[in-house]
Design an enzyme around this catalytic site. Structure first.
Site, PDB file in Angstrom:
ATOM      1  N   GLY A 110      45.745  44.774  42.905  1.00 33.81           N
ATOM      2  CA  GLY A 110      45.414  46.106  43.015  1.00 33.81           C
ATOM      3  C   GLY A 110      44.674  46.519  44.344  1.00 33.81           C
ATOM      4  O   GLY A 110      44.658  47.449  44.811  1.00 33.81           O
ATOM      5  N   GLU A 113      47.718  47.123  46.482  1.00 37.35           N
ATOM      6  CA  GLU A 113      48.127  48.272  46.317  1.00 37.35           C
ATOM      7  C   GLU A 113      47.258  49.469  46.885  1.00 37.35           C
ATOM      8  O   GLU A 113      47.868  50.375  47.154  1.00 37.35           O
ATOM      9  CB  GLU A 113      48.372  48.645  44.469  1.00 37.35           C
ATOM     10  CG  GLU A 113      49.256  47.486  43.826  1.00 37.35           C
ATOM     11  CD  GLU A 113      49.253  47.642  42.619  1.00 37.35           C
ATOM     12  OE1 GLU A 113      48.432  47.453  41.896  1.00 37.35           O
ATOM     13  OE2 GLU A 113      50.408  48.037  41.912  1.00 37.35           O
ATOM     14  N   GLU A 133      49.560  39.025  40.105  1.00 33.01           N
ATOM     15  CA  GLU A 133      49.918  39.379  38.421  1.00 33.01           C
ATOM     16  C   GLU A 133      50.560  38.441  37.770  1.00 33.01           C
ATOM     17  O   GLU A 133      50.507  38.285  36.278  1.00 33.01           O
ATOM     18  CB  GLU A 133      50.474  40.704  38.764  1.00 33.01           C
ATOM     19  CG  GLU A 133      49.621  42.016  39.022  1.00 33.01           C
ATOM     20  CD  GLU A 133      49.402  42.047  40.685  1.00 33.01           C
ATOM     21  OE1 GLU A 133      49.671  41.191  41.164  1.00 33.01           O
ATOM     22  OE2 GLU A 133      48.746  43.282  40.952  1.00 33.01           O
TER      23      GLU A 133
HETATM   24  C1  1HE Z   1      36.583  39.195  39.574  1.00 33.17           C
HETATM   25  C2  1HE Z   1      37.724  39.393  40.193  1.00 33.17           C
HETATM   26  C3  1HE Z   1      38.440  40.311  39.573  1.00 33.17           C
HETATM   27  C4  1HE Z   1      36.613  38.021  41.322  1.00 33.17           C
HETATM   28  N1  1HE Z   1      37.998  40.783  38.180  1.00 33.17           N
HETATM   29  N2  1HE Z   1      35.976  39.688  38.346  1.00 33.17           N
HETATM   30  N3  1HE Z   1      42.886  39.981  40.647  1.00 33.17           N
HETATM   31  C5  1HE Z   1      42.967  38.568  40.812  1.00 33.17           C
HETATM   32  O1  1HE Z   1      43.627  37.836  40.039  1.00 33.17           O
HETATM   33  C6  1HE Z   1      42.313  37.963  41.984  1.00 33.17           C
HETATM   34  C7  1HE Z   1      41.105  37.149  41.051  1.00 33.17           C
HETATM   35  N4  1HE Z   1      40.071  36.721  42.055  1.00 33.17           N
HETATM   36  C8  1HE Z   1      40.224  35.356  43.118  1.00 33.17           C
HETATM   37  O2  1HE Z   1      41.147  35.119  43.142  1.00 33.17           O
HETATM   38  C9  1HE Z   1      38.957  35.227  43.612  1.00 33.17           C
HETATM   39  O3  1HE Z   1      37.805  35.780  42.956  1.00 33.17           O
HETATM   40  C10 1HE Z   1      38.949  35.593  45.082  1.00 33.17           C
HETATM   41  C11 1HE Z   1      40.044  35.088  45.887  1.00 33.17           C
HETATM   42  C12 1HE Z   1      39.266  37.150  45.161  1.00 33.17           C
HETATM   43  C13 1HE Z   1      37.606  35.588  45.712  1.00 33.17           C
HETATM   44  O4  1HE Z   1      37.342  34.156  45.732  1.00 33.17           O
HETATM   45  P1  1HE Z   1      35.753  33.739  45.954  1.00 33.17           P
HETATM   46  O5  1HE Z   1      35.626  32.443  45.768  1.00 33.17           O
HETATM   47  O6  1HE Z   1      35.273  34.359  46.981  1.00 33.17           O
HETATM   48  O7  1HE Z   1      34.973  34.512  44.682  1.00 33.17           O
HETATM   49  P2  1HE Z   1      34.915  33.937  43.249  1.00 33.17           P
HETATM   50  O8  1HE Z   1      33.818  32.941  42.905  1.00 33.17           O
HETATM   51  O9  1HE Z   1      36.118  33.628  42.515  1.00 33.17           O
HETATM   52  O10 1HE Z   1      34.243  35.314  42.281  1.00 33.17           O
HETATM   53  C14 1HE Z   1      33.141  35.720  42.525  1.00 33.17           C
HETATM   54  C15 1HE Z   1      32.949  36.727  41.093  1.00 33.17           C
HETATM   55  O11 1HE Z   1      33.862  37.974  41.414  1.00 33.17           O
HETATM   56  C16 1HE Z   1      33.044  35.852  39.963  1.00 33.17           C
HETATM   57  O12 1HE Z   1      32.136  36.453  39.115  1.00 33.17           O
HETATM   58  P3  1HE Z   1      30.922  35.634  38.500  1.00 33.17           P
HETATM   59  O13 1HE Z   1      30.301  36.732  37.614  1.00 33.17           O
HETATM   60  O14 1HE Z   1      31.174  34.371  37.962  1.00 33.17           O
HETATM   61  O15 1HE Z   1      30.058  35.650  39.869  1.00 33.17           O
HETATM   62  C17 1HE Z   1      34.524  36.317  39.417  1.00 33.17           C
HETATM   63  O16 1HE Z   1      34.760  36.491  37.999  1.00 33.17           O
HETATM   64  C18 1HE Z   1      34.387  37.836  40.208  1.00 33.17           C
HETATM   65  N5  1HE Z   1      35.743  38.455  40.177  1.00 33.17           N
HETATM   66  N6  1HE Z   1      37.753  38.637  41.174  1.00 33.17           N
HETATM   67  C19 1HE Z   1      36.736  40.487  38.045  1.00 33.17           C
HETATM   68  N7  1HE Z   1      39.729  40.676  40.005  1.00 33.17           N
HETATM   69  C20 1HE Z   1      46.694  48.546  38.462  1.00 33.17           C
HETATM   70  S1  1HE Z   1      47.196  47.080  38.057  1.00 33.17           S
HETATM   71  C21 1HE Z   1      46.551  45.691  39.440  1.00 33.17           C
HETATM   72  C22 1HE Z   1      46.588  44.483  38.777  1.00 33.17           C
HETATM   73  C23 1HE Z   1      45.889  43.509  39.376  1.00 33.17           C
HETATM   74  O17 1HE Z   1      45.179  43.769  40.175  1.00 33.17           O
HETATM   75  S2  1HE Z   1      45.960  41.832  38.851  1.00 33.17           S
HETATM   76  C24 1HE Z   1      45.116  40.708  40.020  1.00 33.17           C
HETATM   77  C25 1HE Z   1      43.811  40.687  39.906  1.00 33.17           C
END
Ligand code: 1HE
Length: 260
Positions: A110, A113, A133
């Site tokens: 997103g 997007e 996704e």
């Molecule tokens: C999150 C999210 C999230 C991080 N929702 N909490 N998006 C994704 O599938 C991307 C998922 N995120 C990642 O792949 C990575 O987090 C990143 C590459 C973006 C960043 O990595 P990094 O190493 O800097 O951070 P991290 O250690 O993975 O995450 C730090 C915190 O952010 C951690 O939470 P914490 O409580 O353990 O510290 C993560 O859980 C949190 N976090 N990304 C929730 N997306 C209208 S439809 C749209 C559909 C989509 O967008 S699908 C794609 C979703």
């Protein structure tokens, strides 16, 4: 400036508004209150604002949908949720003023997007683009299937979603995901500089660019030419157009010059 939740912050720099995704501990993941507040922000911009710069705080632009708040939704609720994102991102794309997105780190799901709903994209070298996704078992829902193919083609989007391919900033620039590629730390300054140029245009020209070009691109040639002619006639009839043309003819306006 409209009231915002802590996940967003806004500042005013003359006729430019700078909006930041401000939830760096969650990588600026977009939960519903944040998405809805984007709409509040863009529909409630004060009259004096003539361009917006959108950036993200922390190491990433945006991690996309907040997966932590992904609830069980039945089909009807899922449809409504995606349509809510559509209406918010349309409020950006077809809003009152152009938006320059400044991208760094993850621009994924997103987040990509959202970036694609903006009008000009500046990427720092650290930026990378993905549509995870497929890995999460879901589908794009924020307009990505319409906007991303317009930039890179449906077949490249399919590759990103099927194989999880991530494009780095240089590749993103080559493919057309970004318009400008700058060094890390330079994105905001470049975004502001571009926003100032945008804000210095006649408002009717910016209106025509935002409202007419994407629609003409989807229209038949005949409808496109007619819409263009109507928009051209409206723009040139503005007092501002007459003043600017006189300024040029009387040698008070700048010439077209090469950048750099
Ligand atoms: C999150 C999210 C999230 C991080 N929702 N909490 N998006 C994704 O599938 C991307 C998922 N995120 C990642 O792949 C990575 O987090 C990143 C590459 C973006 C960043 O990595 P990094 O190493 O800097 O951070 P991290 O250690 O993975 O995450 C730090 C915190 O952010 C951690 O939470 P914490 O409580 O353990 O510290 C993560 O859980 C949190 N976090 N990304 C929730 N997306 C209208 S439809 C749209 C559909 C989509 O967008 S699908 C794609 C979703």
């Amino acid at each position: 400036m409209p009231d915002l939740p802590p996940s967003l912050s806004a500042a005013r720099d003359g006729d430019i508004a700078v909006l930041r995704l401000s939830r760096p501990d969650k990588r600026n993941a977009l939960n519903d209150p944040t998405v809805l507040s984007l709409e509040t922000f863009f529909t409630g911009l004060p009259d004096g604002v003539r361009a917006v710069v959108l950036a993200g705080e922390g190491r990433h632009f945006c991690a996309g949908l907040d997966l932590g708040e992904l609830q069980e939704r039945d089909v009807a609720e899922g449809l409504r949720h995606s349509r809510m994102w559509h209406s918010v991102f349309e409020a950006i794309e077809f809003g009152r003023v152009p938006v320059v997105a400044v991208l760094h780190g993850a621009v994924v799901g997103g987040g990509l997007e959202l970036a694609c709903a903006c009008h000009v994209r500046v990427a720092e070298r650290s930026a990378y683009y993905g549509l995870p996704e497929g890995q999460r078992g879901i589908f794009v829902g924020g307009g990505g299937s319409v906007r991303v193919p317009k930039l890179i083609g449906a077949s490249r989007m399919m590759d990103m979603m099927l194989t999880g391919r991530v494009h780095d900033a240089a590749e993103g620039q080559r493919l057309g995901l970004s318009h400008y590629l700058v060094e890390d730390g330079q994105g905001l300054a470049t975004g502001l500089e571009l926003a100032r140029k945008i804000a210095s245009n006649a408002p009717m020209t910016n209106f025509a660019v935002m409202q007419a070009i994407p629609r003409i691109a989807e229209a038949s040639g005949g409808n496109g030419y007619l819409t263009e002619a109507l928009m051209a006639a409206v723009a040139q009839n503005e007092g501002e157009a007459k003043r600017r043309l006189r300024d040029f003819l009387e040698k008070r306006a700048g010439k077209v010059e090469k950048d750099g």
